[in-house]
Design an enzyme around this catalytic site. Structure first.
Site, mmCIF file in Angstrom:
data_model
loop_
_atom_site.group_PDB
_atom_site.id
_atom_site.type_symbol
_atom_site.label_atom_id
_atom_site.label_comp_id
_atom_site.label_asym_id
_atom_site.label_seq_id
_atom_site.Cartn_x
_atom_site.Cartn_y
_atom_site.Cartn_z
ATOM 1 N N HIS A 170 -1.959 -6.213 38.410
ATOM 2 C CA HIS A 170 -0.739 -5.428 38.195
ATOM 3 C C HIS A 170 -0.997 -3.954 38.502
ATOM 4 O O HIS A 170 -2.047 -3.427 38.171
ATOM 5 C CB HIS A 170 -0.250 -5.587 36.747
ATOM 6 C CG HIS A 170 0.540 -6.847 36.550
ATOM 7 N ND1 HIS A 170 0.673 -7.448 35.322
ATOM 8 C CD2 HIS A 170 1.228 -7.612 37.417
ATOM 9 C CE1 HIS A 170 1.418 -8.540 35.457
ATOM 10 N NE2 HIS A 170 1.759 -8.654 36.710
ATOM 11 N N ASP B 143 0.037 -1.260 37.251
ATOM 12 C CA ASP B 143 -0.272 -0.317 36.167
ATOM 13 C C ASP B 143 -1.734 -0.462 35.735
ATOM 14 O O ASP B 143 -2.190 0.222 34.830
ATOM 15 C CB ASP B 143 0.690 -0.478 34.972
ATOM 16 C CG ASP B 143 0.686 -1.870 34.388
ATOM 17 O OD1 ASP B 143 0.440 -2.824 35.146
ATOM 18 O OD2 ASP B 143 0.933 -2.017 33.180
ATOM 19 N N HIS C 223 -2.554 -14.095 31.092
ATOM 20 C CA HIS C 223 -1.664 -13.059 31.645
ATOM 21 C C HIS C 223 -1.140 -13.296 33.067
ATOM 22 O O HIS C 223 0.027 -13.585 33.239
ATOM 23 C CB HIS C 223 -2.321 -11.697 31.523
ATOM 24 C CG HIS C 223 -1.389 -10.578 31.852
ATOM 25 N ND1 HIS C 223 -0.247 -10.333 31.121
ATOM 26 C CD2 HIS C 223 -1.422 -9.650 32.844
ATOM 27 C CE1 HIS C 223 0.379 -9.300 31.651
ATOM 28 N NE2 HIS C 223 -0.301 -8.868 32.695
ATOM 29 N N GLU D 108 -5.065 -4.491 24.380
ATOM 30 C CA GLU D 108 -3.703 -4.077 24.669
ATOM 31 C C GLU D 108 -2.856 -4.393 23.434
ATOM 32 O O GLU D 108 -3.240 -5.216 22.597
ATOM 33 C CB GLU D 108 -3.151 -4.842 25.882
ATOM 34 C CG GLU D 108 -3.035 -6.340 25.644
ATOM 35 C CD GLU D 108 -1.692 -6.907 26.073
ATOM 36 O OE1 GLU D 108 -0.675 -6.202 25.936
ATOM 37 O OE2 GLU D 108 -1.662 -8.056 26.530
ATOM 38 N N HIS E 100 -2.393 0.607 25.514
ATOM 39 C CA HIS E 100 -1.361 -0.144 26.206
ATOM 40 C C HIS E 100 -0.274 -0.611 25.228
ATOM 41 O O HIS E 100 -0.028 -1.808 25.074
ATOM 42 C CB HIS E 100 -2.002 -1.344 26.915
ATOM 43 C CG HIS E 100 -1.163 -1.919 28.021
ATOM 44 N ND1 HIS E 100 -0.105 -2.747 27.783
ATOM 45 C CD2 HIS E 100 -1.250 -1.807 29.362
ATOM 46 C CE1 HIS E 100 0.424 -3.119 28.952
ATOM 47 N NE2 HIS E 100 -0.253 -2.559 29.919
#
Lengths: 600, 616
Positions: free
Chosen positions: A70, A72, A157, A203, A414
């Site tokens: 991802h 980010d 994820h 996170e 996060h």
């Protein structure tokens, strides 16, 4: 005492541009190197000047680890390595290595070609950056250098997402990246062994949410899509090309099949087929069920889902469109949104988290009028639905991971500060460990207390273990004695005798002799017997012996009795002991000085 | 030959029965005798040790796990099996294939009469030379395979697996097949490498990890090439040219092979070769119950492939070109010759099928179909079976036979180079490697010559490995480590005495500080002073050094002891402390303090003496 320092350059009390510096055992590691979707200025990338004001980062970092593809988490990577300057190793898993450059190129195109920005990284820079990548396999222990080792764990994820264990000597840190503790339609659940890290950096996107069961959410999602289609509306689902998109495609594909629906489903970018191909080739990273059946039926070959063309957006009648990017901040999803926003029959379903500043975030907050470029406003009439399909661990999942890894300290990144605060309290309460949540640029220091590894001679260890017996008494622990020899950098623990021998030293005998005078109107031998009985009763657990040569031995201490020439009742007790028996010897001499009890 | 046999027996009725059933078991073909029976397998030794005491089994590659169900099932085995994912998946396919082959042609009984020692002795070779025939077993069932595989724990290359806290095992890439591994078994101080089935050639698997084998105390070496004289590249060339020749002449090519491994390389080689040889339209058939699975699985293990193939998935493209062969219909795969295959099959063609022993599987049908025509060719590529033995029951044959064994495993030249590189202290290997092959006794290049000579083993021999374990790792708790007082004994060498409590759990050892005794309440303490017996078993450290007279006298003086008469003796000095009526005898390696009735003085003198000595 040794410290571990953690400084987020991004994702500190925030979601976006994840970038965390960890300094452990003299090694500096950068965890993720992401971009922020909510900004178009300098704040888009982490502030690397924190590491050094001028020049390249190579000298300041031992390695960079990217948790998943991802943006980010990896969007600033070419900027960092090629424009700021870093030539050291960059670690990521095979799927991440495969997919990351495609998303970076996409991101670059949108930024440079569409928005016309300059001073951005080029295609060549992405290629050069990827050349520095060293692929990681799950559970493989990678030796970055002689002291620093890293190990990747499955994180769920998205395809190829990993958690990493970073270890220097006996100090360790785990970074979760983004993870998911419940298996979904295409990926498995995150897993880690009981590695007891000094710090677990987790996170906390869904720090306060306990999400309802996945099945309910799926049913809800299908119901909403179905209802909109039935009334002739269009459904827009903004997604990222890889990840949630595949899960929702599998979901819709099976639903369409079962309900025999005819409305078209489109997938917007040219990436689709390519993306699905990645899933096929990296099938070992998907969940158990897909892996088991892939030979018979590959779940990533869709029958009902077709490639989208821009012109289809104006077609009459119902349709479902998956379009990128997921936060409606640019690109095709935003274009389609603009076209469809005015019709209340249509629906947009946001299946994931939206960063502040994006159109996605605004409409989720109920904003009905959006300011677009060129001072135009856009009225939002279509229905806006939010459905959390993004595969992050919820509060329950985070607690579950803590139980798995048993960290000594916890550090949250996060997530949003307010929610983090809540989770932090909960973690501290439930696990009695410290929990930190540093803001960007703020350093958390955790003092570790590592034990010192030493080489013990096997002889000494075996002797001790034999003496301790099979089940040592925890109330009366045995004390063992050894000599630690420190030479160069080696630490060896051996028995004192062996130490003397090895160092070429001779033993120095220290002895004490002591005469105790005692009035005792008995014969010498009777006195000796009386002493024997007395000691026997006092010194329980000691070896007390009456020897035929007229001595009493207590362990290795010798006692003799003679009477003084003048007074036969005045006895002289001769006690002799070595330094090794000092305590017992000293005790005996003072005990006998008090005389023998009359009861004997 | 039957006549010979009959002459050997007395004609008793009982013998007649045995003989009759024996004659049913034995079949003669072209002058050789065969046993007609359900196939049986020779197993690893199971009598030597109690399998229920085995904790861990490490698998090197999928060819090395075919006996797993015999070891883990019905033997009391309750340990863990470690293997990489490709080894596990492809191993399962190969076992599944074997079971399917057996189930397709069920035979009610296994032949047993010929196993009778008296009878076996009379049989011609190689039957007469077969060993341990009574321990041979029929094939396992799929249920046993599944149960055996449920005991497998998957591991990745370079993954450190802790076993009982005592040792660590790590699989390393061995370069031979998908997921094939060498294993490192090590403690903090000892390292054993198990090198089995390794290859230095560039084929499809990840290259062999050599550097991690360095610093081994013992290296166990096995699984070298079976055909040390054949060069795999040359054989591949020969394979292609023979294949082309046969096809051009209108014949068919039969390749008996395993369903995974070299077949991937053969297909890749043919993929390039066929077009250039202008044979692009010749169909390839791969027939096996697991053909489809094997081809599919080969494409999903990118992490386990060589760099070249690995980078293909980044594009994303399948790593092996057989995906393209399938897509373009050049390669077709079928679970068996029945069904679709029989209607779709065109000649001339190339057929890959098993089993390479030619004793069971679809290959048997092709032998019967094609064996009579000299246009056809059978090309042997697998080195596991003698091609002459394999062909013997089909004789006489008209089809051409070509022997191109492709064994990519290490040859003696490569091994000696490898060993020079990794330098193990000792090498352990099978006896056969320490002498030239019997048929080529002059080829001293076909054996291992090492200094020190390797420790050789044979079946059932037990070797003691030359270890002297001297140290174990222990952890000092930080509180304990901080409290230590090191003193320098010699330049660069310091010592500290350690008194601590040992905690051992799961083979991990920790030293903790000695807990302070809980103080007794003062009121009770006074009363029990008498009985305050010192703790047993807390000995003092050993002492070393000597006491210099002048310095000692000076320190006595400092503590107020001034009237000292020094008397010289043969071994040292005697000091009379006249005012205190005490005596100190000083010698090189001994000190004796004689002091009556004055405990404070004695302890003061003791401490003075200790100041000059080192504690160990």
């Amino acid at each position: 005492m040794p410290d571990i320092k953690v400084t987020p350059l991004g994702a500190g009390q925030d979601v976006g541009r994840s970038c965390i510096l960890v300094s452990v055992g003299g090694k500096n590691i950068m965890l993720d190197c992401g971009m922020h979707m909510g900004y178009n200025d300098d704040r888009r990338f982490p502030d690397f000047s924190y590491i050094t004001q001028n020049g390249r980062l190579t000298d300041f970092l031992d390695c960079v680890i990217i948790s998943h593809f991802h943006l980010d988490h990896c969007g600033a990577l070419p900027y960092m390595s090629e424009m700021v300057g870093y030539d050291g190793p960059i670690y990521m898993t095979h799927p991440t290595k495969a997919i990351c450059p495609i998303l970076l190129e996409d991101f670059r195109k949108i930024t440079v070609d569409k928005k016309g920005e300059t001073n951005f990284f080029t295609s060549q820079m992405i290629k050069d950056c990827m050349k520095k990548v060293v692929p990681l396999n799950l559970h493989q222990t990678v030796q970055v250098d002689d002291e620093l080792e890293i190990k990747a764990y499955y994180a769920g994820h998205v395809l190829g997402a990993a958690m990493v264990l970073i270890k220097v000597g006996s100090e360790s840190v785990v970074y979760t990246g983004d993870y998911n503790m419940t298996p979904d339609r295409h990926l498995g659940a995150a897993w880690i062994d009981k590695c007891r890290p000094d710090i677990l950096i987790s996170e906390s996107t869904y720090a306060t949410t306990i999400r309802d069961s996945k099945r309910c959410r799926e049913r809800d999602f299908l119901k909403k899509v179905h209802e909109t289609i039935e009334r002739g509306g269009k459904v827009l689902i903004p997604v990222f090309a890889l990840g949630r998109a595949q899960e929702l495609c599998i979901l819709l594909e099976t639903f369409w099949e079962r309900m025999n629906l005819k409305a078209p489903i489109y997938f917007s970018t040219g990436l689709t087929e390519k993306a699905n191909h990645y899933y096929k080739l990296f099938i070992t990273w998907t969940n158990q069920k897909i892996r088991k059946t892939f030979v018979q039926r590959n779940m990533f070959e869709f029958k009902h889902i077709k490639a989208f063309d821009r012109s289809y957006a104006d077609n009459p009648g119902p349709m479902v469109v998956f379009a990128t990017p997921g936060m409606l901040h640019a690109g095709q999803s935003l274009q389609i949104f603009k076209k469809w926003a005015g019709n209340e029959k249509n629906m947009v379903i946001m299946p994931g988290y939206c960063v502040q500043g994006t159109v996605g975030h605004k409409i989720l907050n109920g904003q009905k009028k959006l300011e677009m470029e060129g001072r135009a406003t856009l009225e939002v009439k279509l229905q806006v639905e939010y459905m959390s399909f993004s595969a992050h661990a919820d509060a329950k999942g985070i607690m579950q991971l803590i139980r798995m890894a048993e960290p000594r300290n916890m550090l949250l990144v996060h997530g949003e500060a307010k929610k983090m605060e809540f989770l932090k309290d909960k973690i501290e309460q439930e696990f009695s460990i410290s929990c930190y949540m540093p803001a960007n640029g703020e350093t958390t220091t955790v003092t570790t207390n590592p034990s010192v590894p030493v080489d013990i001679s096997l002889n000494l260890l075996k002797r001790e273990m034999a003496l301790g017996g099979p089940l040592p008494d925890p109330k009366k622990p045995r004390t063992m004695h050894g000599t630690l020899i420190m030479k160069d950098s080696s630490l060896r623990l051996v028995s004192p005798e062996q130490a003397l021998k090895e160092l070429g030293l001779s033993e120095h005998q220290l002895r004490f002799t002591c005469r105790v005078h005692l009035q005792d109107p008995h014969s010498d031998s009777d006195t000796l017997s009386r002493i024997y009985s007395h000691l026997k009763s006092v010194l329980k657990g000691y070896a007390v012996q009456h020897l035929p040569d007229g001595t009493v031995m207590v362990e290795s201490i010798v006692l003799k009795v003679s009477s003084s020439g003048e007074d036969p009742n005045l006895k002289v007790i001769l006690l002799s002991w070595s330094y090794q028996d000092e305590e017992l010897g000293s005790f005996l001499s003072s005990l006998l000085k008090k005389g023998l009890p009359s009861g004997l | 030959m039957y006549a010979d046999l009959m002459r050997c027996f007395n004609w008793t009725e009982c013998m007649l029965i045995v003989l009759c059933s024996l004659l049913k078991e034995l079949k003669e073909c072209a002058g050789r005798v065969f046993v007609d029976s359900q196939p049986e397998f020779c197993l690893p030794e199971r009598e030597l040790l109690d399998l229920s005491t085995v904790d861990v089994i490490l698998i090197s590659n999928y060819h090395c796990m075919m006996a797993l169900p015999y070891i883990t099932e019905h033997t009391g085995f309750s340990g863990t099996v470690y293997a990489t994912e490709p080894t596990f998946q492809i191993g399962r396919l190969l076992m599944e294939e074997l079971v399917t082959f057996m189930e397709r042609v069920p035979k009610a009984q296994s032949a047993t009469c010929w196993k009778n020692k008296e009878i076996q002795r009379m049989l011609p070779g190689p039957l007469k030379d077969a060993v341990d025939v009574w321990s041979w077993k029929r094939c396992y069932s799929m249920q046993e395979v599944n149960s055996a595989l449920s005991k497998v724990q998957l591991v990745g290359y370079s993954q450190k697996v802790e076993l009982f806290g005592a040792v660590q095992v790590t699989p390393l890439s061995s370069g031979y097949s998908l997921g094939s591994s060498n294993w490192i078994i090590q403690s903090h101080y000892e390292k054993v490498s198990y090198v089995s089935g390794s290859s230095l050639l560039t084929t499809h698997p990840q290259p062999m990890d050599q550097s991690s084998l360095k610093n081994s105390d013992v290296l166990i070496l096995t699984g070298l090439t079976q055909i040390p004289t054949a060069n795999p590249d040359g054989m591949l060339g020969e394979f292609c040219s023979n294949l082309a020749m046969t096809i051009r002449a209108g014949g068919n090519v039969l390749v008996p092979c395993y369903s995974s491994g070299v077949i991937y390389d053969l297909l890749e080689c043919l993929y390039q070769f066929m077009d250039s040889a202008n044979l692009g339209t010749t169909p390839f058939y791969f027939i096996s119950p697991v053909a489809n699975s094997s081809l599919e699985f080969s494409q999903i293990f990118a992490e386990w492939l060589c760099q070249n193939k690995q980078s293909k998935v980044y594009l994303p493209e399948p790593p092996f070109p057989h995906a393209e062969l399938i897509q373009t219909n050049k390669l077709k795969h079928y679970p068996s010759i029945h069904g679709e295959f029989s209607s779709e099959f065109r000649q001339p063609c190339v057929v890959f099928t098993g089993h390479p022993s030619l004793r069971f599987g679809d290959v048997v049908h092709f032998m019967e179909l094609w064996g009579k025509s000299s246009l056809n060719t059978i090309i042997f590529t697998e080195p596991d079976f003698s091609y002459l033995d394999a062909l013997a029951p089909y004789q006489p044959l008209a089809m051409k036979c070509v022997y191109c064994p492709i064994d990519t495993r290490l040859n003696f030249h490569q091994v000696s180079k490898l060993l020079k590189e990794v330098q193990p202290l000792h090498v352990v290997c099978p006896e056969q490697y320490t002498q030239p092959p019997p048929a080529q006794s002059h080829r001293s290049d076909l054996m291992l010559e090492l200094q020190p000579p390797p420790m050789a083993y044979r079946r059932c021999s037990v070797l003691g490995l030359p270890f002297r374990r001297r140290y174990e790792r222990i952890q000092l708790q930080p509180e304990l480590a901080k409290a230590l007082v090191p003193s320098e004994i010699k330049p660069g060498i310091s010592v500290a005495t350690v008194s601590a409590v040992l905690q051992s759990k799961d083979n991990k050892h920790v030293l903790q500080p000695v807990p302070k005794p809980t103080p007794v309440p003062p009121s009770k303490k006074r009363k029990r002073l008498m009985e305050e017996v010192p703790e047993l078993l807390s000995p003092k450290p050993l002492l070393s050094g000597s006491i210099p007279l002048d310095a000692f006298l000076a320190s006595l003086h400092k503590s107020g002891i001034t009237e000292v008469k020094v008397e010289e003796t043969a071994d040292g000095h005697i000091l009379h402390l006249q005012a205190e009526d005490a005596l100190i005898q000083l010698e090189e390696d001994a000190t004796h303090i004689v002091c009556d009735n004055n405990e404070p003085l004695r302890t003061a003198l003791r401490d003075l003496v200790l100041r000059f000595l080192q504690k160990l």
